[in-house]
Design an enzyme around this catalytic site. Structure first.
Site, PDB file in Angstrom:
ATOM      1  N   TRP A   1       3.015  -5.940  13.515  1.00  0.00           N
ATOM      2  CA  TRP A   1       4.057  -5.210  12.786  1.00  0.00           C
ATOM      3  C   TRP A   1       5.280  -4.807  13.601  1.00  0.00           C
ATOM      4  CZ3 TRP A   1       4.272  -0.686  15.403  1.00  0.00           C
ATOM      5  CH2 TRP A   1       3.090  -0.197  15.969  1.00  0.00           C
TER       6      TRP A   1
ATOM      7  N   HIS B   1      -2.868  -9.936  13.135  1.00  0.00           N
ATOM      8  CA  HIS B   1      -3.320  -8.733  13.860  1.00  0.00           C
ATOM      9  C   HIS B   1      -4.697  -9.024  14.441  1.00  0.00           C
ATOM     10  CE1 HIS B   1      -4.499  -4.639  14.715  1.00  0.00           C
ATOM     11  NE2 HIS B   1      -3.370  -4.161  14.246  1.00  0.00           N
TER      12      HIS B   1
ATOM     13  N   GLU C   1      -2.043  -8.836   7.252  1.00  0.00           N
ATOM     14  CA  GLU C   1      -2.286  -8.591   8.678  1.00  0.00           C
ATOM     15  C   GLU C   1      -3.011  -9.749   9.353  1.00  0.00           C
ATOM     16  OE1 GLU C   1      -3.984  -4.602   8.802  1.00  0.00           O
ATOM     17  OE2 GLU C   1      -1.988  -3.730   8.509  1.00  0.00           O
ATOM     18  N   GLN C   2      -2.762 -10.981   8.897  1.00  0.00           N
ATOM     19  CA  GLN C   2      -3.510 -12.114   9.473  1.00  0.00           C
ATOM     20  C   GLN C   2      -3.130 -12.379  10.926  1.00  0.00           C
ATOM     21  OE1 GLN C   2      -2.099 -15.998   7.586  1.00  0.00           O
ATOM     22  NE2 GLN C   2      -1.963 -14.557   5.907  1.00  0.00           N
TER      23      GLN C   2
ATOM     24  N   ARG D   1       0.841  -1.199   0.000  1.00  0.00           N
ATOM     25  CA  ARG D   1       0.000   0.000   0.000  1.00  0.00           C
ATOM     26  C   ARG D   1       0.875   1.248   0.000  1.00  0.00           C
ATOM     27  NH1 ARG D   1      -2.554  -0.013   6.166  1.00  0.00           N
ATOM     28  NH2 ARG D   1      -0.583  -0.364   7.230  1.00  0.00           N
TER      29      ARG D   1
ATOM     30  N   ASN E   1      -5.103   7.432   4.208  1.00  0.00           N
ATOM     31  CA  ASN E   1      -4.850   6.679   5.431  1.00  0.00           C
ATOM     32  C   ASN E   1      -3.397   6.843   5.836  1.00  0.00           C
ATOM     33  OD1 ASN E   1      -6.074   4.447   7.299  1.00  0.00           O
ATOM     34  ND2 ASN E   1      -4.011   3.744   6.815  1.00  0.00           N
ATOM     35  N   GLU E   2      -3.191   7.340   7.034  1.00  0.00           N
ATOM     36  CA  GLU E   2      -1.845   7.463   7.611  1.00  0.00           C
ATOM     37  C   GLU E   2      -0.823   7.989   6.601  1.00  0.00           C
ATOM     38  OE1 GLU E   2      -0.774   3.808   9.621  1.00  0.00           O
ATOM     39  OE2 GLU E   2      -1.850   4.440  11.402  1.00  0.00           O
TER      40      GLU E   2
ATOM     41  N   GLU F   1      -7.958   4.368  15.326  1.00  0.00           N
ATOM     42  CA  GLU F   1      -7.634   2.942  15.396  1.00  0.00           C
ATOM     43  C   GLU F   1      -7.064   2.667  16.784  1.00  0.00           C
ATOM     44  OE1 GLU F   1      -5.033   1.729  12.238  1.00  0.00           O
ATOM     45  OE2 GLU F   1      -6.195   2.775  10.705  1.00  0.00           O
TER      46      GLU F   1
HETATM   47  C1  GAL Z   1      -2.310   1.212  10.879  1.00  0.00           C
HETATM   48  C2  GAL Z   1      -3.094   1.248   9.590  1.00  0.00           C
HETATM   49  C3  GAL Z   1      -4.095   0.118   9.504  1.00  0.00           C
HETATM   50  C4  GAL Z   1      -3.475  -1.170   9.930  1.00  0.00           C
HETATM   51  C5  GAL Z   1      -2.963  -1.014  11.335  1.00  0.00           C
HETATM   52  C6  GAL Z   1      -2.364  -2.280  11.899  1.00  0.00           C
HETATM   53  O1  GAL Z   1      -1.041   1.727  10.678  1.00  0.00           O
HETATM   54  O2  GAL Z   1      -3.759   2.465   9.426  1.00  0.00           O
HETATM   55  O3  GAL Z   1      -4.562   0.009   8.172  1.00  0.00           O
HETATM   56  O4  GAL Z   1      -2.444  -1.513   9.054  1.00  0.00           O
HETATM   57  O5  GAL Z   1      -1.972  -0.035  11.355  1.00  0.00           O
HETATM   58  O6  GAL Z   1      -1.951  -2.102  13.230  1.00  0.00           O
END
Ligand code: GAL
Length: 638
Positions: free
Chosen positions: A321, A364, A361-362, A103, A141-142, A313
């Site tokens: 991550w 997460h 992100e599986q 992304r 986004n971010e 979030e």
């Molecule tokens: C943020 C992001 C999300 C997701 C999340 C995971 O940085 O906006 O889309 O990736 O982290 O923790």
């Protein structure tokens, strides 16, 4: 304060949607953010839109009384678009394109991509801008995530030259400003100037500072394309962007000026793991996050949003991550939620509704597990909803201590740290944490904010001092703490003629030195590490090295700090200055944090052991918790 969640209807079978939405409402959620990565489903082929699924998702949420926060999908342009316009990709420091397959694969300066971002934003705004279920918009986004603010593309280089013409007017002025006579760096025209990368050794710091300013302005401009469209087509809706933690690549205050609400994404465990904290702190707070990490950003983004801010979030369980991704202590998701309330958030929205069993992100967590059962986060969200109902509305945040943070100044120490471990953001954080260890309430403000009504100000490290701030500090009726390197550079990245801090106080910094780990200077009850400044001044010293050299000097109610402070020194300074300000600083047990909101008082236990707070609760009307605070415990009283 409302609760919400980030939901990706495009990632799940439509037969599941109704049950998802029913359970969201049952959980006490009232806001749902959707759409920010869904471009390939909204526009599967160029100019062929598939609105059906999104219409149904928005109608379903609206029907259940859930307000929709709709994201523009510009962080994830589809493959067909990249293939049509391959030069829209950002270029890394080695000159290589940053390709499709994750992304944020775009260049802020690419005018073709900016037009495409405007086109998809307009299409969404025209379709949903007046939908009664859409209450707010998130732009992109971010911004900057995955280090995407700076790109070495031809588009960026061309835009940079135009930006330089606007800033400097003519090439002689630029040569003077940058000091290009040094090493024969002189330019004959703006066309000769490139981005300051891949130079043999360190590029000219003034060149780099302008490059950083330019890149930041590109983010502002990119965002403004979207906010202009959304304001016109979607009246009455809040415009928001979700910023990140400990991130300095662009000026967040400037981007936020075009928004109604500053959002931020709170991942306390990931941030503890990835940033400068000691190995000991990383273990002690592994499952809670450092006790000031979330609060620092709450207070920063409240300042960015001029009082209006959301957690867009919220970490609901382990993330995927960081280098290591432990599970939060049971109770922490609830604690983080109520702490945002204590700092004046209007919304806490969990990321994400359900853990995805596929793609990046599986690992997460979500509020729900991949098998659709409730995970720990869901139980805690429910508990938080019940707590919020019991607490009622939180009053306004108090005006107490102002801490000044400037992105431009942070770039100065990033560009020329002089010591490998000199980090301006970390120094600001250390001072913030010392205030919080004494139960004080802090507002983190931009350098042009008025300081009326504040009782005390802290300027951790502001190499470039704006004139307005000098005046505001002089007018402040209370103590001021000014940290090292403040006033040490002009706007053109030169040492000021009068020497630092450039007339801010009657003193001169005549020498600076950075200190490698282990090379330490002994003071009275303190050890100076990392950084020390030799002062020439007649001001009296309040703190000195054991050899007599001044470390903290005093001019009226103001103090100048001539080194990187350890925690013992910071604690002493906070007690002294906050005491003078009449703020009643109380040293708190390790891991305990307090916050006021109107007549409400909140206490949070970040320590891995229980704490007793009976002394704080004498004569109180207790709304949540009690005198025994277990780990992750919260108490609220008035
Ligand atoms: C943020 C992001 C999300 C997701 C999340 C995971 O940085 O906006 O889309 O990736 O982290 O923790």
């Amino acid at each position: 304060m409302r609760l919400g969640v980030c939901w990706y209807p495009e990632q799940w079978p439509e037969e599941w949607w109704a049950d998802d939405v029913r359970r969201m409402a049952e959980m006490g959620l009232t806001r749902v953010r959707i759409g920010e990565f869904a471009w390939s489903r909204i526009e599967p082929d160029p100019c062929r839109f598939d609105w059906g699924w999104l219409d149904r998702a928005i109608d379903l949420l609206h029907g259940a009384g859930l307000g929709v926060i709709l994201g523009t999908p510009t962080a994830t342009p589809p493959k067909w678009l990249v293939d049509r316009m391959p030069d829209m990709l950002a270029i890394d420091r080695a000159g290589r394109p940053r390709r499709f397959g994750s992304r944020r694969h775009y260049d802020f300066s690419h005018t073709g991509y900016r037009a495409e971002a405007a086109r998809i934003t307009r299409a969404l705004a025209e379709r949903y801008g007046r939908h009664p279920g859409v209450v707010a918009w998130q732009t992109d986004n971010e911004y900057g995530c995955h280090f995407t603010t700076l790109s070495q593309s031809a588009a960026a280089a061309a835009a940079f030259r135009i930006w330089l013409v606007r800033r400097h007017g003519n090439i002689d002025a630029l040569n003077r400003a940058w000091g290009t006579v040094f090493w024969s760096q002189e330019y004959r025209s703006f066309d000769e100037i490139d981005p300051p990368t891949l130079t043999v050794t360190e590029p000219n710091p003034a060149h780099v500072l302008d490059w950083r300013r330019f890149a930041s302005d590109e983010v502002v401009a990119f965002n403004r394309v979207q906010t202009d469209i959304l304001r016109a087509a979607s009246p009455g809706r809040d415009l928001m962007h979700n910023f990140m933690g400990f991130f300095t690549e662009f000026d967040h205050h400037e981007v936020a000026r075009d928004l109604d609400v500053a959002g931020w994404d709170s991942y306390p465990l990931g941030f503890l793991d990835q940033f400068w904290f000691s190995a000991e702190e990383k273990l002690r707070f592994a499952r809670q996050g450092g006790p000031d990490i979330a609060a620092f950003h709450h207070d920063l983004y409240r300042g960015c949003g001029r009082g209006r801010w959301w957690v867009v979030e919220q970490q609901p369980g382990p993330v995927n991550w960081a280098s290591w991704n432990p599970a939060p202590l049971p109770g922490m998701v609830r604690l983080w939620t109520l702490e945002a309330m204590a700092h004046g958030a209007e919304l806490v929205s969990y990321f994400r509704w359900r853990q995805a069993p596929f793609a990046q992100e599986q690992l997460h967590a979500g509020l729900l597990r991949p098998d659709r059962e409730d995970d720990q986060g869901a139980h805690e969200a429910r508990q938080a909803a019940a707590d919020i109902a019991a607490i009622g509305a939180a009053g306004p945040p108090p005006k107490s201590v102002a801490l000044i943070l400037s992105y431009e100044s942070l770039w100065v120490t990033e560009i020329q740290p002089q010591g490998r471990d000199f980090n301006g953001l970390e120094l600001a954080y250390e001072m913030y944490a010392a205030l919080r260890r004494h139960g004080l309430d802090v507002d983190i403000l931009p350098p042009d904010a008025p300081l009326d009504g504040y009782r005390m100000a802290v300027v951790p490290c502001l190499p470039i001092m704006p004139e307005a701030l000098r005046g505001a500090l002089a007018r402040l009726d209370g103590p001021v703490l000014i940290g090292p390197r403040t006033g040490s550079r002009t706007a053109d990245f030169r040492i000021p003629d009068a020497l630092p801090p450039d007339g801010q106080l009657p003193l001169k910094v005549v020498r600076v030195e950075s200190l490698r780990p282990g090379l330490e200077l002994a003071g009275e009850g303190t050890t100076v590490r990392r950084w020390f400044e030799t002062l020439e001044t007649a001001l009296p010293a309040e703190e000195s090295l054991t050899d007599g050299r001044p470390l903290v000097v005093r001019a009226g109610a103001a103090r100048y700090l001539a080194g990187w402070p350890d925690r013992a020194l910071l604690d002493r300074l906070v007690e002294r200055l906050a005491g003078e300000a009449g703020l009643d600083p109380i040293p708190l047990p390790d891991g305990l944090r307090l916050r006021r909101a109107g007549d409400l008082r909140f206490a949070f236990n970040y320590a891995p052991e229980p704490l007793r707070i009976d002394g704080l609760l004498a004569d109180a009307e207790v709304l949540v918790g009690g005198p025994d605070l277990p780990p992750a415990g919260v108490a609220v009283w008035r």
